[in-house]
Design a protein around this motif. Sequence first.
Motif, PDB file in Angstrom:
ATOM      1  N   TYR A  39       0.833  -1.205   0.000  1.00  0.00           N
ATOM      2  CA  TYR A  39       0.000   0.000   0.000  1.00  0.00           C
ATOM      3  C   TYR A  39       0.870   1.258   0.000  1.00  0.00           C
ATOM      4  O   TYR A  39       0.675   2.161  -0.809  1.00  0.00           O
ATOM      5  N   PHE A  40       1.840   1.318   0.913  1.00  0.00           N
ATOM      6  CA  PHE A  40       2.678   2.512   1.012  1.00  0.00           C
ATOM      7  C   PHE A  40       3.577   2.665  -0.217  1.00  0.00           C
ATOM      8  O   PHE A  40       3.827   3.777  -0.669  1.00  0.00           O
ATOM      9  N   GLN A  41       4.037   1.565  -0.788  1.00  0.00           N
ATOM     10  CA  GLN A  41       4.844   1.649  -1.997  1.00  0.00           C
ATOM     11  C   GLN A  41       4.021   2.225  -3.155  1.00  0.00           C
ATOM     12  O   GLN A  41       4.482   3.116  -3.861  1.00  0.00           O
ATOM     13  N   ARG A  42       2.804   1.728  -3.331  1.00  0.00           N
ATOM     14  CA  ARG A  42       1.942   2.260  -4.391  1.00  0.00           C
ATOM     15  C   ARG A  42       1.617   3.729  -4.141  1.00  0.00           C
ATOM     16  O   ARG A  42       1.606   4.540  -5.072  1.00  0.00           O
ATOM     17  N   LEU A  43       1.355   4.088  -2.878  1.00  0.00           N
ATOM     18  CA  LEU A  43       1.058   5.475  -2.529  1.00  0.00           C
ATOM     19  C   LEU A  43       2.242   6.389  -2.844  1.00  0.00           C
ATOM     20  O   LEU A  43       2.084   7.446  -3.457  1.00  0.00           O
ATOM     21  N   LEU A  44       3.427   5.975  -2.453  1.00  0.00           N
ATOM     22  CA  LEU A  44       4.621   6.783  -2.694  1.00  0.00           C
ATOM     23  C   LEU A  44       4.901   6.935  -4.191  1.00  0.00           C
ATOM     24  O   LEU A  44       5.239   8.026  -4.655  1.00  0.00           O
ATOM     25  N   LEU A  45       4.744   5.852  -4.943  1.00  0.00           N
ATOM     26  CA  LEU A  45       4.974   5.927  -6.387  1.00  0.00           C
ATOM     27  C   LEU A  45       3.963   6.844  -7.065  1.00  0.00           C
ATOM     28  O   LEU A  45       4.318   7.635  -7.950  1.00  0.00           O
ATOM     29  N   GLU A  46       2.705   6.777  -6.653  1.00  0.00           N
ATOM     30  CA  GLU A  46       1.674   7.639  -7.240  1.00  0.00           C
ATOM     31  C   GLU A  46       1.907   9.090  -6.857  1.00  0.00           C
ATOM     32  O   GLU A  46       1.745  10.002  -7.673  1.00  0.00           O
ATOM     33  N   SER A 101      13.861   7.867  -1.039  1.00  0.00           N
ATOM     34  CA  SER A 101      14.478   7.276   0.150  1.00  0.00           C
ATOM     35  C   SER A 101      13.498   6.329   0.851  1.00  0.00           C
ATOM     36  O   SER A 101      13.878   5.238   1.289  1.00  0.00           O
ATOM     37  N   ALA A 102      12.234   6.726   0.938  1.00  0.00           N
ATOM     38  CA  ALA A 102      11.216   5.870   1.557  1.00  0.00           C
ATOM     39  C   ALA A 102      11.020   4.596   0.736  1.00  0.00           C
ATOM     40  O   ALA A 102      10.895   3.501   1.299  1.00  0.00           O
ATOM     41  N   LEU A 103      11.013   4.713  -0.583  1.00  0.00           N
ATOM     42  CA  LEU A 103      10.881   3.533  -1.444  1.00  0.00           C
ATOM     43  C   LEU A 103      12.074   2.595  -1.255  1.00  0.00           C
ATOM     44  O   LEU A 103      11.918   1.368  -1.223  1.00  0.00           O
ATOM     45  N   ARG A 104      13.255   3.161  -1.108  1.00  0.00           N
ATOM     46  CA  ARG A 104      14.450   2.354  -0.862  1.00  0.00           C
ATOM     47  C   ARG A 104      14.335   1.630   0.478  1.00  0.00           C
ATOM     48  O   ARG A 104      14.690   0.447   0.588  1.00  0.00           O
ATOM     49  N   ARG A 105      13.808   2.321   1.498  1.00  0.00           N
ATOM     50  CA  ARG A 105      13.627   1.691   2.817  1.00  0.00           C
ATOM     51  C   ARG A 105      12.618   0.549   2.740  1.00  0.00           C
ATOM     52  O   ARG A 105      12.771  -0.453   3.437  1.00  0.00           O
ATOM     53  N   GLY A 109      13.399  -3.321   3.701  1.00  0.00           N
ATOM     54  CA  GLY A 109      12.690  -3.822   4.873  1.00  0.00           C
ATOM     55  C   GLY A 109      12.810  -2.928   6.097  1.00  0.00           C
ATOM     56  O   GLY A 109      12.526  -3.370   7.214  1.00  0.00           O
ATOM     57  N   GLU A 110      13.212  -1.676   5.909  1.00  0.00           N
ATOM     58  CA  GLU A 110      13.387  -0.751   7.026  1.00  0.00           C
ATOM     59  C   GLU A 110      12.267   0.269   7.131  1.00  0.00           C
ATOM     60  O   GLU A 110      12.225   1.056   8.080  1.00  0.00           O
ATOM     61  N   TYR A 111      11.363   0.285   6.177  1.00  0.00           N
ATOM     62  CA  TYR A 111      10.293   1.279   6.154  1.00  0.00           C
ATOM     63  C   TYR A 111       9.359   1.074   7.341  1.00  0.00           C
ATOM     64  O   TYR A 111       9.015  -0.049   7.700  1.00  0.00           O
ATOM     65  N   GLY A 112       8.975   2.180   7.955  1.00  0.00           N
ATOM     66  CA  GLY A 112       8.026   2.127   9.063  1.00  0.00           C
ATOM     67  C   GLY A 112       8.683   2.067  10.423  1.00  0.00           C
ATOM     68  O   GLY A 112       7.995   2.048  11.438  1.00  0.00           O
ATOM     69  N   TYR A 113      10.003   2.049  10.439  1.00  0.00           N
ATOM     70  CA  TYR A 113      10.714   1.981  11.708  1.00  0.00           C
ATOM     71  C   TYR A 113      11.588   3.225  11.861  1.00  0.00           C
ATOM     72  O   TYR A 113      12.216   3.689  10.928  1.00  0.00           O
ATOM     73  N   CYS A 114      11.616   3.756  13.081  1.00  0.00           N
ATOM     74  CA  CYS A 114      12.341   4.986  13.392  1.00  0.00           C
ATOM     75  C   CYS A 114      13.836   4.796  13.147  1.00  0.00           C
ATOM     76  O   CYS A 114      14.424   3.812  13.605  1.00  0.00           O
ATOM     77  N   GLU A 115      14.429   5.740  12.450  1.00  0.00           N
ATOM     78  CA  GLU A 115      15.864   5.657  12.179  1.00  0.00           C
ATOM     79  C   GLU A 115      16.700   5.971  13.411  1.00  0.00           C
ATOM     80  O   GLU A 115      17.891   5.673  13.436  1.00  0.00           O
ATOM     81  N   VAL A 116      16.091   6.544  14.446  1.00  0.00           N
ATOM     82  CA  VAL A 116      16.816   6.870  15.675  1.00  0.00           C
ATOM     83  C   VAL A 116      16.679   5.755  16.708  1.00  0.00           C
ATOM     84  O   VAL A 116      17.674   5.265  17.238  1.00  0.00           O
ATOM     85  N   THR A 117      15.434   5.344  16.966  1.00  0.00           N
ATOM     86  CA  THR A 117      15.187   4.373  18.032  1.00  0.00           C
ATOM     87  C   THR A 117      14.956   2.950  17.532  1.00  0.00           C
ATOM     88  O   THR A 117      15.079   2.007  18.309  1.00  0.00           O
TER      89      THR A 117
END
Length: 152
Positions: A39-46, A101-105, A109-117
């Motif tokens: 869902y998020f990949q399609r949303l980001l691409l659109e 960058s979000a599409l790359r994440r 497999g890193e999308y949706g997770y905080c890059e800090v915590t």
Amino acid sequence: MATVLSDDIDILAKARRAIGGDYTPGEDEEYMSEAQQDYFQRLLLEWKKLILSASAGTLQSLQDGPLREPDLNDRASSETDWGIELRTRDRQRKLIAKIDSALRRIDEGEYGYCEVTGDPIGIRRLAARPIATMTVEAQEAHERREKVSRDD
């Protein structure tokens, strides 16, 4: 400035409508399941496609527009409008980099997770800002640190 933000929100809303379907990510399912990632990949691409389309329209209108207005006030107004439009497109160029960058994440497999915590960002936050890289708490702490360093 409020208009630029409003334009971004409008384009994101158009992207949501364009991907259609009955599926909306929910808090009650497994976090970052395959369906959510899709869902998020399609949303980001659109979203990216709509931004690029709008920028192509801007480029065309700048090429078609008159180079010199006979009236000084009209010329000043046109130049101001073009300047605002170009700043908007520059801001959207930076947004495209964040979308990429979000599409790359997502691919990594890193999308949706905080890059800090490393904690889950949360579906509601990602639905509101699909390019988010931090939880609300981490983002607030980051902004507080930025404010303190700016005030020095």
